[in-house]
Scaffold this active site. Structure first.
Site, PDB file in Angstrom:
ATOM      1  N   ASP A   1       0.824  -1.224   0.000  1.00  0.00           N
ATOM      2  CA  ASP A   1       0.000   0.000   0.000  1.00  0.00           C
ATOM      3  C   ASP A   1       0.854   1.269   0.000  1.00  0.00           C
ATOM      4  O   ASP A   1       0.441   2.298   0.535  1.00  0.00           O
ATOM      5  CB  ASP A   1      -0.946   0.054   1.216  1.00  0.00           C
ATOM      6  CG  ASP A   1      -1.769  -1.207   1.343  1.00  0.00           C
ATOM      7  OD1 ASP A   1      -2.317  -1.644   0.320  1.00  0.00           O
ATOM      8  OD2 ASP A   1      -1.849  -1.755   2.454  1.00  0.00           O
TER       9      ASP A   1
ATOM     10  N   GLY B   1       0.707   1.459  -7.377  1.00  0.00           N
ATOM     11  CA  GLY B   1      -0.200   1.579  -8.525  1.00  0.00           C
ATOM     12  C   GLY B   1      -0.084   2.962  -9.144  1.00  0.00           C
ATOM     13  O   GLY B   1      -0.004   3.117 -10.359  1.00  0.00           O
TER      14      GLY B   1
ATOM     15  N   HIS C   1      -4.156  -2.135  -6.003  1.00  0.00           N
ATOM     16  CA  HIS C   1      -3.462  -0.913  -6.403  1.00  0.00           C
ATOM     17  C   HIS C   1      -4.520   0.105  -6.769  1.00  0.00           C
ATOM     18  O   HIS C   1      -5.390  -0.192  -7.581  1.00  0.00           O
ATOM     19  CB  HIS C   1      -2.626  -1.152  -7.654  1.00  0.00           C
ATOM     20  CG  HIS C   1      -1.397  -1.932  -7.399  1.00  0.00           C
ATOM     21  ND1 HIS C   1      -0.595  -2.381  -8.400  1.00  0.00           N
ATOM     22  CD2 HIS C   1      -0.828  -2.324  -6.250  1.00  0.00           C
ATOM     23  CE1 HIS C   1       0.420  -3.031  -7.876  1.00  0.00           C
ATOM     24  NE2 HIS C   1       0.295  -3.011  -6.574  1.00  0.00           N
TER      25      HIS C   1
ATOM     26  N   THR D   1      -6.770 -11.792   3.773  1.00  0.00           N
ATOM     27  CA  THR D   1      -7.852 -11.089   3.061  1.00  0.00           C
ATOM     28  C   THR D   1      -8.876 -12.092   2.516  1.00  0.00           C
ATOM     29  O   THR D   1      -9.824 -11.719   1.854  1.00  0.00           O
ATOM     30  CB  THR D   1      -7.299 -10.261   1.894  1.00  0.00           C
ATOM     31  OG1 THR D   1      -6.504 -11.122   1.092  1.00  0.00           O
ATOM     32  CG2 THR D   1      -6.473  -9.092   2.391  1.00  0.00           C
TER      33      THR D   1
ATOM     34  N   ASP E   1       2.200  14.871   1.010  1.00  0.00           N
ATOM     35  CA  ASP E   1       1.156  15.879   1.288  1.00  0.00           C
ATOM     36  C   ASP E   1       0.326  15.526   2.530  1.00  0.00           C
ATOM     37  O   ASP E   1      -0.183  16.411   3.211  1.00  0.00           O
ATOM     38  CB  ASP E   1       0.228  16.022   0.075  1.00  0.00           C
ATOM     39  CG  ASP E   1      -0.364  14.688  -0.342  1.00  0.00           C
ATOM     40  OD1 ASP E   1       0.420  13.755  -0.611  1.00  0.00           O
ATOM     41  OD2 ASP E   1      -1.603  14.563  -0.385  1.00  0.00           O
TER      42      ASP E   1
ATOM     43  N   SER F   1       5.841  12.202  -4.336  1.00  0.00           N
ATOM     44  CA  SER F   1       4.442  12.317  -4.749  1.00  0.00           C
ATOM     45  C   SER F   1       3.689  13.152  -3.724  1.00  0.00           C
ATOM     46  O   SER F   1       3.797  12.934  -2.516  1.00  0.00           O
ATOM     47  CB  SER F   1       3.859  10.905  -4.866  1.00  0.00           C
ATOM     48  OG  SER F   1       2.479  10.982  -5.076  1.00  0.00           O
TER      49      SER F   1
HETATM   50  P1  GDP Z   1      -0.459   0.296  -3.737  1.00  0.00           P
HETATM   51  O1  GDP Z   1      -1.083  -1.029  -3.486  1.00  0.00           O
HETATM   52  O2  GDP Z   1       0.984   0.305  -3.342  1.00  0.00           O
HETATM   53  O3  GDP Z   1      -0.682   0.797  -5.104  1.00  0.00           O
HETATM   54  O4  GDP Z   1      -1.139   1.345  -2.755  1.00  0.00           O
HETATM   55  P2  GDP Z   1      -2.702   1.636  -2.490  1.00  0.00           P
HETATM   56  O5  GDP Z   1      -3.407   1.787  -3.736  1.00  0.00           O
HETATM   57  O6  GDP Z   1      -3.264   0.718  -1.483  1.00  0.00           O
HETATM   58  O7  GDP Z   1      -2.572   3.019  -1.724  1.00  0.00           O
HETATM   59  C1  GDP Z   1      -2.219   4.171  -2.276  1.00  0.00           C
HETATM   60  C2  GDP Z   1      -3.362   5.148  -2.034  1.00  0.00           C
HETATM   61  O8  GDP Z   1      -2.836   6.422  -1.855  1.00  0.00           O
HETATM   62  C3  GDP Z   1      -4.305   5.272  -3.217  1.00  0.00           C
HETATM   63  O9  GDP Z   1      -5.593   5.613  -2.781  1.00  0.00           O
HETATM   64  C4  GDP Z   1      -3.693   6.394  -4.030  1.00  0.00           C
HETATM   65  O10 GDP Z   1      -4.610   7.066  -4.859  1.00  0.00           O
HETATM   66  C5  GDP Z   1      -3.217   7.281  -2.928  1.00  0.00           C
HETATM   67  N1  GDP Z   1      -2.007   8.037  -3.225  1.00  0.00           N
HETATM   68  C6  GDP Z   1      -0.903   7.616  -3.894  1.00  0.00           C
HETATM   69  N2  GDP Z   1       0.043   8.572  -3.887  1.00  0.00           N
HETATM   70  C7  GDP Z   1      -0.477   9.602  -3.174  1.00  0.00           C
HETATM   71  C8  GDP Z   1       0.037  10.875  -2.769  1.00  0.00           C
HETATM   72  O11 GDP Z   1       1.162  11.232  -3.046  1.00  0.00           O
HETATM   73  N3  GDP Z   1      -0.793  11.643  -2.011  1.00  0.00           N
HETATM   74  C9  GDP Z   1      -2.058  11.279  -1.645  1.00  0.00           C
HETATM   75  N4  GDP Z   1      -2.771  12.103  -0.906  1.00  0.00           N
HETATM   76  N5  GDP Z   1      -2.559  10.091  -2.002  1.00  0.00           N
HETATM   77  C10 GDP Z   1      -1.784   9.268  -2.755  1.00  0.00           C
END
Ligand code: GDP
Length: 429
Positions: A13, A17, A41, A130, A334, A413
């Site tokens: 997480d 993605g 993702h 899960t 952020d 990011s």
């Molecule tokens: P992954 O499995 O590694 O892709 O991660 P997840 O999808 O579970 O979690 C990433 C979450 O954080 C998603 O809802 C993204 O849209 C959000 N996200 C990713 N990068 C950023 C960021 O830089 N800032 C914010 N506020 N949200 C982000």
């Protein structure tokens, strides 16, 4: 052209993605090489917001070929649900932009049941699965008790193979768990509803990848979860049942001689951990709730509130090392904008001794976080697009992490959207 792997450095997480979606523009092929529908993702782009579980994140780019390699837990039912959800939004899925390895083992309908039954049996000792059937699937794969996707091309033999497995699996379902047996009729239904529909996409992806690399095409390998969930190098037994490391990508993609030139490790600006297991820098109470809310930390697959904590530099350094990361993408900076002081776990205290080394899994329960506080910046940074424009406190936070893990942070990011990104020349002092 360079090949790369985009991998998680921590517990998953981290925002992989989002990074893959950003970077796919530069790559001709995107490959998922391990895991299954047990993680999600999240990708936000011009088509909307998507939680991808099995499909590679390059699926939204025109001209990108997406591959599900042999290392993936291929659940036909869930994959088709995901494919249908994507096509409904106007994205076309054809054998040209989606290819499934004929050597991928199929996650069978009973794997999800077994996951659920075993978690129930374990009660308060459960792993926090899960319940997508991933652990029963991989253990059956290693016992050679599942079927390969390519077997569907000879349906009669496929049915005979499944019938043998059915008899064997019913022994466990009925005698061990006292559950209902499966019937061949149920499996025939599963074949016609799901397996048949996947047929056009199934092919020899290893041969495709070899030709692509020889033709100078660039390949991105996309991981699920993170270093600390790797079956062999993670926080066993609170790991997943596959290898999440970049080193596994050539094997799990079906192209053992694949070259990986660049490993982009994704690290979140703070920590999150889903499910059970040790989590040294965990925060609790109001402090945790504020961070969870600010970062919208609820599981993409399960909606479960995620455990949250300070960035853990001991775990992150270890994760960076085992992934052999060449550069780091730091996400969600952020989210920390609301904090006056930002907690950072710089070391562990184990049995009264300070350490920088990530300990053996069972020792983790005795480890305590040593926390340092860095100054916050207390302003909105989501519109910032260059490193120099970031408040000095935010720059210092990034540089502090970079120095501690000895790996250049080249992406920062500051929002979930594709363009909310700062690209910089990382420097390890
Ligand atoms: P992954 O499995 O590694 O892709 O991660 P997840 O999808 O579970 O979690 C990433 C979450 O954080 C998603 O809802 C993204 O849209 C959000 N996200 C990713 N990068 C950023 C960021 O830089 N800032 C914010 N506020 N949200 C982000």
């Amino acid at each position: 052209m360079q090949n790369c792997a985009v991998v998680g450095i921590n517990w998953g997480d981290e925002g992989k993605g989002r990074m893959v979606d950003l970077l796919t523009e530069k790559y001709d092929v995107v490959v998922r090489y391990q895991g299954g529908g047990n993680a999600g993702h999240t990708v936000v782009n011009e088509y909307g917001k998507f939680a991808l579980h099995l499909l590679p994140s390059g699926i939204f780019r025109k001209g990108t070929v997406n591959i599900l390699g042999n290392g993936v837990a291929l659940d036909p039912e869930n994959l088709l649900k995901e494919m249908d959800g994507i096509t409904e939004k106007g994205i076309s899925l054809t054998p040209d932009n989606l290819k499934i390895s004929d050597r991928a083992s199929l996650l069978l309908p009973w794997h999800r049941d077994l996951d659920e039954l075993e978690e129930k049996r374990l009660a308060d000792k459960k792993y926090g699965s899960t319940k997508q059937g991933i652990a029963p699937f991989y253990s059956d794969k290693y016992q050679k008790k599942t079927v390969l996707a390519g077997e569907i091309f000879n349906k009669d033999a496929f049915r005979v193979h499944l019938k043998d497995l059915l008899q064997w699996k019913n022994l466990t379902l009925e005698k061990v768990y006292g559950s209902e047996p499966y019937t061949m009729e149920m499996l025939d239904n599963w074949i016609s509803l799901y397996c048949e529909r996947l047929k056009p996409f199934i092919c020899d992806t290893g041969s495709f990848l070899k030709k692509a690399q020889d033709a100078g095409k660039s390949i991105m390998f996309e991981a699920q979860l993170g270093s600390l969930r790797d079956l062999d190098f993670g926080i066993y037994p609170y790991t997943t049942s596959s290898n999440t490391l970049a080193a596994y990508a050539p094997i799990g993609s079906g192209f053992p001689s694949a070259r990986i030139d660049d490993v982009i490790g994704v690290v979140k600006a703070y920590s999150t951990c889903v499910g059970e297991g040790p989590f040294v820098s965990e925060l609790f109470g109001d402090e945790a709730e504020a961070l969870r809310k600010a970062g919208a930390e609820y599981g993409a697959k399960t909606g479960r509130p995620r455990r949250v904590g300070a960035i853990d530099l001991v775990a992150t350094r270890y994760g960076t090392r085992v992934q052999n990361a060449t550069e780091i993408a730091l996400t969600k900076l952020d989210v920390l904008s609301y904090l006056d002081k930002i907690p950072v776990c710089t070391h562990y205290l184990v049995d009264g001794k300070m350490t920088d080394d990530f300990p053996f899994p069972t020792v983790l329960d005795r480890a305590q976080a040593v926390i340092e506080y860095l100054d916050g910046w207390k302003c909105d940074i989501s519109k910032v697009r260059t490193f120099e424009e970031l408040p000095i406190e935010a720059q210092n936070y990034v540089k502090f992490i970079e120095k501690s893990i000895s790996c250049p942070i080249t992406y920062v990011s500051v929002g979930p959207e594709r363009d909310s990104i700062i690209i910089r020349n990382g420097e390890v002092a």
